[in-house]
Design a protein around this motif. Structure first.
Motif, short mmCIF file in Angstrom:
data_model
loop_
_atom_site.label_atom_id
_atom_site.label_comp_id
_atom_site.label_asym_id
_atom_site.label_seq_id
_atom_site.Cartn_x
_atom_site.Cartn_y
_atom_site.Cartn_z
N ASP A 165 0.66 -1.26 0.01
CA ASP A 165 -0.13 -0.17 -0.02
C ASP A 165 0.80 1.25 0.02
N LEU A 166 2.16 0.85 0.16
CA LEU A 166 2.95 2.44 0.26
C LEU A 166 3.55 2.84 -1.03
N ASP A 167 3.13 3.88 -1.36
CA ASP A 167 3.51 4.57 -2.73
C ASP A 167 4.68 5.45 -2.83
N ILE A 168 5.83 4.78 -3.31
CA ILE A 168 6.98 5.48 -3.14
C ILE A 168 7.26 6.14 -4.66
N PRO A 169 7.54 7.40 -4.83
CA PRO A 169 7.71 7.88 -6.20
C PRO A 169 9.19 7.46 -6.66
N GLU A 170 9.34 7.00 -7.89
CA GLU A 170 10.40 6.88 -8.50
C GLU A 170 11.65 8.03 -8.82
N PRO A 171 12.79 7.81 -8.16
CA PRO A 171 13.45 8.99 -8.09
C PRO A 171 13.92 9.35 -9.60
N GLU A 172 14.36 10.66 -10.00
CA GLU A 172 14.70 11.21 -11.12
C GLU A 172 16.04 10.62 -11.22
N PRO A 173 16.62 10.12 -12.50
CA PRO A 173 18.01 9.95 -12.67
C PRO A 173 18.99 11.17 -12.43
N LEU A 174 20.22 10.66 -11.86
CA LEU A 174 21.08 11.73 -11.60
C LEU A 174 21.96 12.30 -12.99
N ALA A 175 22.23 13.54 -12.95
CA ALA A 175 22.90 14.18 -14.20
C ALA A 175 24.25 13.53 -14.21
N ALA A 176 24.73 13.23 -15.39
CA ALA A 176 26.28 12.81 -15.52
C ALA A 176 27.21 13.86 -14.97
N ASP A 177 28.07 13.45 -14.24
CA ASP A 177 29.23 14.44 -13.85
C ASP A 177 30.35 14.51 -15.08
N PRO A 178 30.80 15.34 -15.75
CA PRO A 178 31.84 15.30 -16.57
C PRO A 178 33.13 14.98 -16.06
N ASP A 179 33.43 15.48 -14.66
CA ASP A 179 34.57 15.03 -14.38
C ASP A 179 34.88 13.67 -13.63
N ARG A 180 33.80 12.59 -13.47
CA ARG A 180 33.91 11.36 -13.08
C ARG A 180 33.41 10.61 -14.08
N PRO A 181 34.10 9.59 -14.42
CA PRO A 181 33.71 8.38 -15.33
C PRO A 181 32.71 7.53 -14.91
N SER A 182 31.81 7.24 -15.73
CA SER A 182 30.80 6.22 -15.44
C SER A 182 31.41 4.88 -15.26
N PHE A 183 30.42 4.06 -14.58
CA PHE A 183 31.08 2.60 -14.29
C PHE A 183 31.24 1.90 -15.55
N ALA A 184 30.46 2.28 -16.65
CA ALA A 184 30.75 1.67 -17.96
C ALA A 184 32.17 2.07 -18.57
N GLU A 185 32.67 3.32 -18.51
CA GLU A 185 33.68 3.85 -18.91
C GLU A 185 34.95 3.25 -18.12
N ILE A 186 34.88 2.58 -16.94
CA ILE A 186 36.12 2.42 -16.19
C ILE A 186 36.36 0.80 -16.73
N ALA A 187 37.55 0.91 -17.08
CA ALA A 187 38.23 -0.23 -18.04
C ALA A 187 38.63 -1.22 -16.92
N ALA A 188 38.55 -2.56 -17.31
CA ALA A 188 38.92 -3.65 -16.31
C ALA A 188 40.41 -3.78 -16.34
N PRO A 189 41.32 -3.85 -15.35
CA PRO A 189 42.70 -3.56 -14.86
C PRO A 189 43.30 -4.70 -15.99
N THR A 190 44.42 -4.21 -16.48
CA THR A 190 45.07 -5.00 -17.60
C THR A 190 46.25 -5.69 -16.78
N LEU A 191 46.18 -7.02 -16.93
CA LEU A 191 47.30 -7.83 -16.50
C LEU A 191 48.50 -7.91 -17.08
N VAL A 192 49.51 -7.45 -16.69
CA VAL A 192 50.98 -7.40 -17.52
C VAL A 192 51.78 -8.61 -17.30
N ASP A 193 52.13 -9.26 -18.43
CA ASP A 193 53.11 -10.21 -18.34
C ASP A 193 54.44 -9.94 -17.74
N LEU A 194 54.87 -10.74 -16.96
CA LEU A 194 56.33 -10.46 -16.62
C LEU A 194 57.41 -10.94 -17.65
#
Length: 768
Positions: A132-161
Motif C-alpha cells: 500500500d506504500l506509494d514511493i515515487p520513482e527518483p529522477e536519474p542523476l545528471a552525468a558528472d563530466p569530471d567523473r567517469p561512469s562505471f561503464a567507462e572504467i576499464a578492467a585492469p590490464t594484467l601485465v606479463d612479466l
C-alpha cells in the motif's frame, strides 16, 4: 588432561506477540544447569496490585490453575554421561537425544486464524503494508563530466612479466634483470652501484643466517628501488625472495635449520618499467641572461626536455654550470637547490634549478694583507692573468697554488671584491684580497753517509727563504768528506720578474777527487732559467748562464805516484732547452722528452788559450703496455774545436754510474792510462732500455725494473766505438707522493779489470 567440548543449548519460548523464538545459549564449563519451561504472557500485570484489581473486575472467572512443580537443579556432571568422558569423540558424533515428553508441561498452540492487521496482539503484515506504500520513482542523476561512469572504467590490464636472466652478486645474493637488454641498458652501472651499497654484501662471512638475511634483504629492497629512481625508473618494481636454510645450526640431520640444509639465498627480481624523461627545464634568471653569454652558459647545462631522466646528471650538470659561470666572468653567481617534480601521468620530471648569475666582471688588482712580506705587486707577477682579463675561477685557484708553492706561507685565502660594478653592458671589476699566514722561513739541514764511490761524507746547510723579499733566499752549504770538500754561498730569487723564472748566483770553492779527476776549484756562476715543476709541467723549459772558474787539476794519484797539477782559467757561456711531452715530470708513462745543451768555452793554461764547444743531446721515450711501461734513452755528447787532452780533466766527457751506464762506477767507462786512470774523452754515446713492471704489491706502489745499458767514450769529437761497455740488472721502485724511490742493482757484462762485479744505486726518481 581431558578437554570438555561445549555444545549450544537451545531455549525455546513465545514472544510477547505469540510468535515462537529460539536461540543458542553457550554453557560455561563447571556451571550448574537449570531447566525450566514457562509461558510468556504479554498481558501479565506488572505488579501484585494490578493483579488484584483485575481479579475483582472479572468476578466469575475460573480459578488460576496451580503452578507447575519446581524444576530440579542439576549439575554439569549429571548431564554428561560417563561414556562422554571415556570417548568424547564418539559421544559428540551421536548427537543429543531429544528430551522425554513431560505430561505436566503446558502445551503451546499457535492460533489457527491470522489476526487482523493492527489489532492489539496481532502479527504485523509487512508485505501488505509495503504494497500500500506509494514511493515515487527518483529522477536519474545528471552525468558528472569530471567523473567517469562505471561503464567507462576499464578492467585492469594484467601485465606479463618479462623473461629474466640472473646475475650472481655473491653466494647469498642474486639479481635478476630482463633478458632483453634494451629494457634496462643501465644494468652494469646498476650492479656496481648496488654492490658498493648493499647491506647483504657487507654481511660478514658466517653471519648470513636466515634472520640476518631477511632483515638486510628488506633494506636492500629499499635500496634497489632508490637506485631504480636514480636511473629514472620511478614506476619500477623489485620482488624479493628468500630461500634456503640457516648455516651453522646444530639441529640435527634433516632439520631445515641444520648445516645440511641449503644456504640461505636472497633473490631480487628487477622490473624497471618505463624510464621517465625530463619535462620542463627552468634555470631561473639564467634563462633571461642576454646573448652571447646566455646561449653559451645555457649550453653548458646539457640537460634538455625529452632527455632520459637520470638523477646523477642533475648533479653533474649543476657542477658544470657552476664551473662555466666561474670561468666566464661571474664570480658572484648564486645557486639554489635543484627541485624535481615527477608527473607519473606524463612519465616526466620537471626540473627547477634557481640560478642568479650576478654581474660579469674582469680582474682588477691583487691586494696583499702583508705587503712587506709578499706584496700584491709580486703576487700579480706570479698570476697567470693581467688586469682587464675576464675573471676565471681557475686562474684564481692557480694563483693560490702558486703562492703556496713559494714555501713562504702555510695558508692562503683569496676573496673577490667588487671595485667597479657592471654598467651599460660593460663588465665590472673585482679585486682579489689575499690573506696569508707566514710559514717558518729558516731551515737547518744535515746529512751523513757512506758510499763506495764517495767514501764518508758529512753535509750541513742553512737557508733563509725570504731574507731579501720577495722570495730572495740565501743558502750556505758545506761538505766534508773522504773525497769531497766544499763551501758555497748561493743567492736565489724565485719567480724573478715572472712566474717560474729563477735567478741564481752561486760562489763556491771545492776540492773533489773522483775516479778520474783531482781538482781544486773556485768558481762564480750565474744562471737565469724558466723551470718546469710539479705544479705546472711545461712543454718547454730553458736555462742560460755564465760561469767563471779557476781550477788546479791533475789526474788521480795512483800507487803513490803524484801526477803533475795544471792550472786552468775557464770562462763559459751556456744554455739548455727541454721539450717535454711526457705525462709526468718524475715518473712518466708515455710521451717523449728531449734536452739539448751547448756551452762555448775558452780555457787558458800554461800561457795558451783554447776555444771549444761542449754539446750534448739527451732523448727519452715512454710507451705504456697495459699497466706496464717500456722506457728507452739515448744520449750523445761531443767537444768540438779542441783535442780532449787540451782542456781541463773536469771538462772532459765520462760515462758510467747510476744516471749513465749502470753496472759500472761513476766515470769508470772510457780510455785509461798505464796507471788505470780514466782519461775522459771528446765524445760519448749511451743507450738504455728498461721495463717498468707493476707488481700490485702495496696497492701498486712497487715496481720491478729489469734494465740493459750500454755506453762508449772516444778520444776524438767523433765516436769510434773502440771501447763499448754494457751492463744489466734489476731494480725496484717504491712510489711516493713526491716521486719514486729507486734502488738498482747492476752488473757489468764485459767488465775491465778495474770494474766491481756488482754496483748498487739508490736515488730519488726514475733513472731517466
Amino acid at each position: 588432561m581431558k578437554y570438555l567440548k561445549l555444545f549450544p543449548v537451545f531455549a525455546a519460548g513465545l514472544t510477547a506477540s505469540g510468535a515462537f523464538a529460539a536461540g543458542p545459549a553457550l554453557l560455561p564449563a563447571g556451571a550448574a544447569i537449570q531447566a525450566q519451561a514457562s509461558v510468556s504472557d504479554a498481558n501479565r500485570p506488572s505488579d501484585e496490585g494490578e493483579q488484584e484489581d483485575e481479579g475483582e473486575a472479572q468476578g466469575s472467572a475460573p480459578a488460576t490453575p496451580p503452578p507447575p512443580p519446581a524444576p530440579v537443579s542439576q549439575t554439569l556432571a549429571d548431564l554428561i554421561p560417563p561414556s562422554a568422558v571415556e570417548n568424547p569423540e564418539n559421544w559428540a558424533a551421536e548427537g543429543v537425544a531429544p528430551a522425554p515428553a513431560d505430561p505436566s508441561a503446558p502445551v503451546l498452540a499457535l492460533p489457527d486464524t491470522e489476526p487482523a492487521v493492527g489489532e492489539e496482539g496481532a502479527i504485523f503484515d509487512v508485505e501488505a503494508a509495503l504494497a500500500d506504500l506509494d514511493i515515487p520513482e527518483p529522477e536519474p542523476l545528471a552525468a558528472d563530466p569530471d567523473r567517469p561512469s562505471f561503464a567507462e572504467i576499464a578492467a585492469p590490464t594484467l601485465v606479463d612479466l618479462p623473461e629474466l636472466k640472473e646475475f650472481e652478486v655473491s653466494d647469498e645474493l642474486i639479481l635478476a634483470f630482463p633478458a632483453d637488454g634494451d629494457r634496462f641498458p643501465e644494468e652494469t652501472g646498476f650492479v656496481e652501484r648496488f654492490r658498493a651499497l648493499s647491506s647483504i654484501e657487507a654481511l660478514d662471512s658466517g653471519d648470513d643466517t636466515r634472520a640476518q638475511l631477511a632483515a638486510r634483504a628488506r633494506a636492500d629492497e629499499e635500496l634497489l628501488v632508490e637506485i631504480l629512481r636514480t636511473y629514472g625508473y620511478f614506476d619500477g618494481d623489485v620482488v624479493r625472495q628468500l630461500s634456503g636454510g640457516r648455516r651453522g645450526a646444530d639441529e640435527g640431520p634433516g632439520d631445515p635449520r641444520s648445516s645440511d640444509a641449503a644456504d640461505p639465498v636472497v633473490r631480487f627480481d628487477i622490473l624497471p618499467g618505463t624510464r621517465y624523461r625530463f619535462g620542463a627545464i627552468d634555470l631561473g634568471a639564467l634563462d633571461r641572461l642576454p646573448d652571447p653569454d646566455g646561449t653559451m652558459l645555457r649550453a653548458a647545462f646539457e640537460i634538455f626536455s625529452g632527455d632520459p631522466l637520470y638523477l646523477d646528471r642533475i648533479v653533474t650538470e649543476d657542477i658544470d654550470l657552476r664551473v662555466a659561470l666561474g670561468e666566464n666572468g661571474y664570480p658572484f653567481a648564486d645557486f639554489g637547490e635543484p627541485e624535481l617534480l615527477v608527473d607519473h601521468a606524463r612519465e616526466e620530471g620537471d626540473l627547477t634549478l634557481p640560478v642568479e648569475p650576478g654581474g660579469k666582471y674582469v680582474f682588477g688588482e691583487v691586494v696583499s694583507e702583508d705587503p712587506r712580506f709578499l706584496s700584491g705587486r709580486h703576487m700579480s707577477r706570479i698570476a697567470r692573468f693581467e688586469q682587464g682579463d675576464t675573471y676565471q675561477a681557475s686562474l684564481e685557484r692557480d694563483l693560490r697554488r702558486a703562492i703556496l708553492a713559494t714555501g713562504l706561507v702555510s695558508s692562503v685565502s683569496i676573496t673577490p671584491r667588487e671595485t667597479i660594478p657592471p654598467a651599460d653592458g660593460e663588465p665590472g671589476q673585482v679585486a682579489l684580497d689575499v690573506g696569508i699566514e707566514r710559514a717558518p722561513l729558516r731551515t737547518i739541514s744535515g746529512a751523513i753517509g757512506y758510499g763506495t764511490e764517495d767514501g764518508f761524507k758529512l753535509e750541513a746547510g742553512w737557508e733563509h727563504r725570504n731574507l731579501f723579499p720577495p722570495e730572495g733566499a740565501l743558502r750556505l752549504r758545506g761538505i766534508v768528506g773522504t773525497r769531497e770538500q766544499l763551501a758555497s754561498v748561493t743567492f736565489r730569487r724565485n719567480n724573478f720578474r715572472a712566474r717560474d723564472q729563477v735567478l741564481t748566483l752561486d760562489a763556491y770553492v771545492s776540492d773533489i777527487e773522483t775516479e778520474a779527476v783531482d781538482a781544486r776549484t773556485a768558481a762564480l756562476r750565474g744562471s737565469f732559467e724558466r723551470i718546469s715543476n710539479l705544479l705546472f709541467q711545461k712543454p718547454l723549459s730553458w736555462e742560460v748562464g755564465a760561469e767563471l772558474l779557476y781550477t788546479d787539476e791533475r789526474n788521480r794519484v795512483t800507487n803513490g805516484i803524484q801526477r803533475p797539477r795544471q792550472e786552468y782559467l775557464i770562462g763559459s757561456l751556456f744554455g739548455s732547452a727541454t721539450i717535454d711531452a711526457t705525462d709526468d715530470l718524475l715518473d712518466p708513462r708515455q710521451g717523449f722528452r728531449v734536452t739539448g745543451f751547448a756551452a762555448p768555452e775558452v780555457s787558458r793554461s800554461l800561457g795558451a788559450e783554447t776555444f771549444y764547444l761542449r754539446a750534448r743531446v739527451d732523448a727519452s721515450y715512454y710507451q705504456p703496455v697495459g699497466e706496464h711501461v717500456i722506457a728507452g734513452r739515448v744520449a750523445a755528447a761531443s767537444i768540438l774545436g779542441a783535442d780532449a787532452f787540451e782542456i781541463a780533466p773536469s771538462r772532459r766527457l765520462y760515462s758510467g754510474g747510476g744516471g749513465s751506464v749502470r753496472g759500472y762506477g761513476f766515470q769508470a767507462i772510457g780510455l785509461r792510462n798505464q796507471f788505470g786512470e780514466a782519461l775522459g774523452g771528446g765524445s760519448l754515446v749511451e743507450g738504455a732500455i728498461e721495463a717498468r713492471i707493476q707488481t700490485g704489491f702495496l696497492d701498486g706502489a712497487v715496481e720491478v725494473v729489469p734494465f740493459f745499458d750500454i755506453g762508449t767514450v772516444s778520444r776524438e769529437a767523433r765516436p769510434d766505438f773502440d771501447v763499448v761497455r754494457a751492463g744489466a740488472g734489476v731494480g725496484v721502485r717504491y712510489k711516493t707522493s713526491f716521486g719514486p724511490i729507486r734502488v738498482d742493482v747492476g752488473v757489468p757484462l764485459n767488465p775491465s779489470e778495474f770494474d766491481a762485479p756488482v754496483v748498487v744505486y739508490v736515488s730519488l726518481g726514475q733513472a731517466f
